[in-house]
Enzyme design. Structure first.
Site, short mmCIF file in Angstrom:
data_model
loop_
_atom_site.label_atom_id
_atom_site.label_comp_id
_atom_site.label_asym_id
_atom_site.label_seq_id
_atom_site.Cartn_x
_atom_site.Cartn_y
_atom_site.Cartn_z
N MET A 247 125.88 10.94 44.33
CA MET A 247 125.48 12.22 43.75
C MET A 247 125.13 13.20 44.85
O MET A 247 124.91 12.82 46.00
CB MET A 247 124.29 12.03 42.80
CG MET A 247 124.61 11.21 41.56
SD MET A 247 125.78 12.05 40.48
CE MET A 247 125.82 10.91 39.10
N CYS A 248 125.04 14.47 44.49
CA CYS A 248 124.71 15.54 45.43
C CYS A 248 123.39 16.16 45.00
O CYS A 248 122.75 15.71 44.05
CB CYS A 248 125.81 16.60 45.41
SG CYS A 248 127.48 15.91 45.64
N GLU A 249 122.95 17.18 45.71
CA GLU A 249 121.75 17.92 45.31
C GLU A 249 122.03 19.41 45.36
O GLU A 249 122.77 19.90 46.23
CB GLU A 249 120.56 17.56 46.20
CG GLU A 249 120.06 16.14 45.96
CD GLU A 249 118.56 15.98 46.19
OE1 GLU A 249 117.82 16.98 46.16
OE2 GLU A 249 118.14 14.83 46.40
N ILE B 220 124.04 20.15 48.93
CA ILE B 220 124.29 19.10 49.91
C ILE B 220 125.07 18.00 49.22
O ILE B 220 124.80 17.66 48.07
CB ILE B 220 122.99 18.56 50.55
CG1 ILE B 220 121.97 18.12 49.50
CG2 ILE B 220 122.39 19.60 51.49
CD1 ILE B 220 120.73 17.46 50.10
N ASN C 231 126.69 18.99 40.75
CA ASN C 231 126.14 17.68 41.06
C ASN C 231 126.56 16.72 39.94
O ASN C 231 126.32 16.99 38.77
CB ASN C 231 124.61 17.75 41.16
CG ASN C 231 123.93 16.42 40.91
OD1 ASN C 231 123.12 16.28 40.00
ND2 ASN C 231 124.25 15.43 41.71
#
Length: 270
Positions: free
Chosen positions: A1-3, A78, A108
């Site tokens: 996963m991303c943020e 990110i 995300n």
């Protein structure tokens, strides 16, 4: 996963404090090592900074962290790659033109069976499910509104975008941020938080870095700043946790529309 990280403010504001916390999660306090990006709006234009390197080691991120670019709308991301290689074209946020405006998007989550989404003229450059879903949303908007919508129609526009997000949510996890420079929209599948800061301002301390700021020294009594993040960035403030399928729209720092409260008509009636 991303943020994800987003900001909406009623006066040009820098995001250095929140960005300082976010970039630590890009390889230092978090696993999101596969690139980062940030978009600042300035009038009709926008500044984009991207780097496929981990944000905690990026000289470009260090520049952004120390260079107080002021904006009323910011989108940042990110990445922890799950679709597409680690390279610049797959690095969020993604920006496209629609109705004579720069629209910026970051996602995300992870989608499945998304490859056949019809994107029309809005062709993705990279290989991610995120960029393809953004292009699909743009096609839906262009099909529904072949001419630029008036300000009084923007409530309807964002409600329609939320319906599009509901469809994409059926394909997997779809947390997203979207902005045209005036409005900042958020949509939640599982993890998204937000906070609005206004007078009386106090101190805030980052979770991921030993940094504390006294907002009273950095603001005026009339400032309103809202920040959206996948996970709270500070440990001494009350963040609102969003529910699945919940969305919200900010304009100049104020939450003006979501699917749990009535629309404040004035912002869309000008």
């Amino acid at each position: 996963m991303c943020e994800l990280l987003g900001m909406s403010a009623n006066v040009p504001t820098d995001i250095c404090f929140s960005f300082t916390g976010l970039i630590q999660r890009g390889g230092k306090t978090g696993p999101h090592r596969d690139g980062w990006g940030i978009t600042f709006y300035e009038g009709k234009g926008c500044r984009n900074f991207k780097d496929p390197k981990p944000s905690c080691h990026s000289k470009i991120a260090e520049l952004v962290q120390n260079y107080p670019i002021k904006s009323c709308a910011v989108i940042s991301h990110i990445r922890q790659a799950n679709r597409g290689e680690v390279n610049l074209e797959n690095t969020h946020p993604f920006t496209r033109e629609l109705w004579g405006k720069n629209w910026t998007f970051a996602h995300n989550g992870q989608l499945s069976d998304y490859q056949d989404l019809d994107t029309g003229r809005h062709r993705p450059i990279g290989e991610t499910d995120s960029e393809l879903s953004f292009c699909w949303i743009l096609k839906q908007l262009e099909d529904r509104y072949p001419e630029p919508p008036h300000t009084r129609q923007m409530q309807e526009v964002f409600e329609y975008i939320a319906q599009c997000c509901d469809e994409l949510k059926k394909l997997g996890v779809f947390n997203m941020l979207l902005s045209d420079g005036e409005y900042v929209m958020m949509y939640c599948t599982n993890n998204l938080h937000w906070i609005t800061r206004r007078a009386p301002f106090g101190k805030a301390s980052l979770i991921d870095e030993e940094v504390t700021i006294d907002f009273q020294e950095e603001t005026t009594p009339n400032d309103v700043v809202s920040v959206i993040a996948t996970q709270p960035l500070t440990d001494n403030e009350r963040w609102h946790k969003m529910k699945p399928s919940e969305y919200g729209v900010f304009q100049f720092g104020e939450l003006i529309l979501d699917n749990s409260l009535s629309l404040i008509d004035e912002p869309f009636a000008k």
